[in-house]
Enzyme design. Structure first.
Site, short mmCIF file in Angstrom:
data_model
loop_
_atom_site.label_atom_id
_atom_site.label_comp_id
_atom_site.label_asym_id
_atom_site.label_seq_id
_atom_site.Cartn_x
_atom_site.Cartn_y
_atom_site.Cartn_z
CD GLU A 180 72.82 78.60 62.14
OE1 GLU A 180 71.71 78.08 61.92
OE2 GLU A 180 73.43 78.47 63.22
CD GLU A 217 72.68 72.69 66.57
OE1 GLU A 217 73.72 73.36 66.38
OE2 GLU A 217 71.58 73.02 66.08
#
Length: 298
Positions: free
Chosen positions: A144, A226
């Protein structure tokens, strides 16, 4: 191998964004040709709409996004372990300390938001914090924090905005044609000019197919970011096993209890909704098996 993966993912994202702007220009030119008999005006209007829409979405409030996902801001005293991991990862990444949020949900998930490192926030579910050990949490939070450092939220927001702009322009163009907006062109140009007929058909085809193509590009960008965040997390933690173990646990997670909209779903480290059976081309996230395999091959 790690830095090669990071470089390749960044290059692929740039290519996809270039294709995205080209698609927006194409749909604008097509609508301009069909409705205004003016390619240039349609192209300019499409790009202006895309830029305005993207800018408005980029500066959407971080607090609003957190509120939409039932996230509650916590202090160091309330969640010291989680807070310190976020703090450590931010320090390694050399970005300001993000705000820290917790989502009361038994599923295993986390996400980051914010248009820049200066106004970013990280959220994790209670399920994630309860199930994962420190090594695995560092992998997830490193993922993150990497999204924040790499400006992934901004890139993904631009992609969503461009896809929305393409859909809106296609819809408006289609409705205007349906209600007679293109009749003047058909009457004025009632010759057998083959080139004009071909151009007309191609313009109509682009109006029909552009929303689907835009959606596929937007989802491809989301998947590439991602992969990049996974690799960047390993770069921060120097521990690929932590990220691999975290992904293996995420693979077993149940969907989140509260509804998650499409824009928010793309932010999470793992698909927060019920897994869908159709092609991965229509998924915001790459298959976890592929993500694990890439990390093992570093």
């Amino acid at each position: 191998m790690l830095y090669q993966q990071i470089s390749q993912n960044k290059q692929r994202t740039v290519v996809l964004l270039v294709v995205f702007f080209a698609l927006l220009a194409l749909i604008g030119a097509s609508a301009g040709y069909l409705l205004l008999d003016n390619y240039a005006m349609g192209l300019v209007l499409a790009l202006v709409i895309g830029v305005i829409y993207a800018t408005s979405m980029i500066f959407q409030s971080t607090s609003l996004v957190m509120s939409m996902n039932n996230a509650r801001e916590v202090t160091e005293k309330e969640a010291p372990g989680f807070f310190h991991i976020v703090e450590d990862m931010a320090m390694v990444a050399q970005i300001p300390m993000p705000r820290v949020f917790i989502i009361e949900d038994p599923s295993l998930n986390a996400f980051a938001t914010g248009s820049s490192p200066q106004n970013a926030a990280v959220a994790a579910t209670t399920g994630l914090l309860e199930v994962m050990n420190r090594e695995e949490l560092e992998g997830v939070i490193g993922h993150e924090i990497s999204h924040i450092r790499n400006y992934d939220i901004r890139i993904s927001t631009i992609a969503v905005a461009l896809a929305s702009a393409v859909t809106v322009i296609s819809s408006i163009g289609g409705r205007m044609l349906w209600y007679g907006g293109g009749s003047r062109r058909q009457r004025d140009d009632g010759d057998d000019d083959v080139l004009r007929i071909i151009t007309l058909l191609l313009s109509l085809l682009s109006l029909l197919l552009a929303p689907l193509v835009a959606s596929l590009i937007q989802l491809a960008i989301s998947r590439q970011r991602e992969y990049l965040a996974d690799a960047s997390s390993v770069e921060l933690t120097r521990n690929p096993q932590g990220m691999i173990k975290a992904l293996e646990k995420l693979q077993l997670s149940q969907p989140m209890k509260h509804p998650v909209d499409d824009a928010s779903a793309a932010l999470y480290i793992n698909e927060p909704r019920k897994k869908r059976s159709f092609s991965s081309l229509f998924s915001t996230h790459p298959p976890i098996e592929e993500r694990i395999e890439r990390l093992k091959n570093m």
